[in-house]
Motif scaffolding. Sequence first.
Motif, mmCIF file in Angstrom:
data_model
loop_
_atom_site.group_PDB
_atom_site.id
_atom_site.type_symbol
_atom_site.label_atom_id
_atom_site.label_comp_id
_atom_site.label_asym_id
_atom_site.label_seq_id
_atom_site.Cartn_x
_atom_site.Cartn_y
_atom_site.Cartn_z
ATOM 1 N N PHE B 62 0.844 -1.206 0.000
ATOM 2 C CA PHE B 62 0.000 0.000 0.000
ATOM 3 C C PHE B 62 0.875 1.250 0.000
ATOM 4 C CE2 PHE B 62 -2.634 3.188 2.334
ATOM 5 C CZ PHE B 62 -3.661 3.294 1.410
ATOM 6 N N ILE B 120 -9.495 5.042 1.582
ATOM 7 C CA ILE B 120 -8.728 5.136 0.338
ATOM 8 C C ILE B 120 -9.413 6.096 -0.640
ATOM 9 C CG2 ILE B 120 -8.135 3.784 -1.731
ATOM 10 C CD1 ILE B 120 -7.760 1.387 0.305
ATOM 11 N N GLU B 269 -8.420 3.793 -9.529
ATOM 12 C CA GLU B 269 -7.453 3.991 -8.439
ATOM 13 C C GLU B 269 -7.933 3.324 -7.151
ATOM 14 O OE1 GLU B 269 -5.884 7.957 -7.741
ATOM 15 O OE2 GLU B 269 -6.278 8.465 -9.825
ATOM 16 N N GLU B 273 -5.699 0.535 -5.146
ATOM 17 C CA GLU B 273 -5.199 0.776 -3.783
ATOM 18 C C GLU B 273 -5.841 -0.175 -2.773
ATOM 19 O OE1 GLU B 273 -4.411 4.452 -2.081
ATOM 20 O OE2 GLU B 273 -4.048 5.504 -3.962
ATOM 21 N N SER B 276 -4.178 -3.413 -2.332
ATOM 22 C CA SER B 276 -2.860 -3.394 -1.673
ATOM 23 C C SER B 276 -2.960 -3.004 -0.189
ATOM 24 C CB SER B 276 -1.928 -2.429 -2.407
ATOM 25 O OG SER B 276 -2.363 -1.098 -2.202
ATOM 26 N N ALA B 277 -4.177 -2.788 0.299
ATOM 27 C CA ALA B 277 -4.328 -2.229 1.649
ATOM 28 C C ALA B 277 -4.759 -3.249 2.699
ATOM 29 C CB ALA B 277 -5.334 -1.081 1.606
#
Lengths: 54, 282
Positions: B62, B120, B269, B273, B276-277
Amino acid sequence: MNKNKGLHDKSASQDQIDIIEQKYARLKENEPMKILLNAAKEYLTEKGQEKNGS
Amino acid sequence: MDRKDLKEKLLKIGDLATLPVVAYNVMQLTQNPKASAMDVGKAISQDPALTSKVLKIANSSFYGFPQKISTINNAIVILGFSNIRNIVISAGIIDAYKVEKSSAHFDRTEFWKHSLACGITSKIIASTVGLKNSEEAFIWGILHDIGKIVMDTYIHEEYSQVVQTAKEKGMLIVDAEQTYLGFNHTTVGTLVARKWNMPPALLKVIRYHHNPVLDYNSLRISSIVHLADILCRTLDLGSGGDNEIPIVNEKSWDLMNLDKQTVKTIFAEMEKEYESATAFLH
């Protein structure tokens, strides 16, 4: 919706578009909601096509 | 239990709901202009489990830092004060209101996924509309629904019934809460956030994210989270307890000045994100 199905194949995208359309159809329509719905449909369709290489 | 009893219980929530000590201390320090990065590092290091979690998140994809971050002080230098504060407070609260306590109706894993996605998305929207310090928006999104998890903890049975009813009747959970309890998660969230001495902007977001036009002084801040919530529900990223989508407030939308293409870019986006968080949740 089956969240484990993934967002990356064409049929999953179409399923997701159908669900989003159903949810949006229940709402009082305003201009921003039309833009959001169209953006979501286009985004998911393009992503599905990209994933399938078409 | 009638509404009067529930309102009394609501007041008690203010006494019962706790923020982990380290998260509270870090919150205080980051609002103190005299506090140094070393002070924050020391405060975090008081809790070894939280220290380990912060380092795990700091090293996750992230944040995408190529070299291993091995100490808290190193993490503060590399990721910055604001990011570290976001990680500590989010990780501390997620840990305090753990996913293992899910009920049949209110799924805490889905709740935290939704909250993370909102964090996010709020950050992405804030950056898109040119808000200064857009990283701030991450914590607004993560904690905007904190009142729900507090209610699920302290009035568990009643809240499970509300969530079940919202799902069965196709209601927004905020409407179901108001109808069946006489108050909603924005009220409860504001109560506990005030007790936890959270920053003023976060208080406003918690209070007004369903009705940003009431936030006369900082409409833009509440509007960012209001819109982030709707975009996350549209892409079905987690669940805040219902399966519905609120209507976008037109004044908020006008203020954001987004067009269809920009929204599509935000969607892309968000998903990137979000994937990856996950370190925030495990």
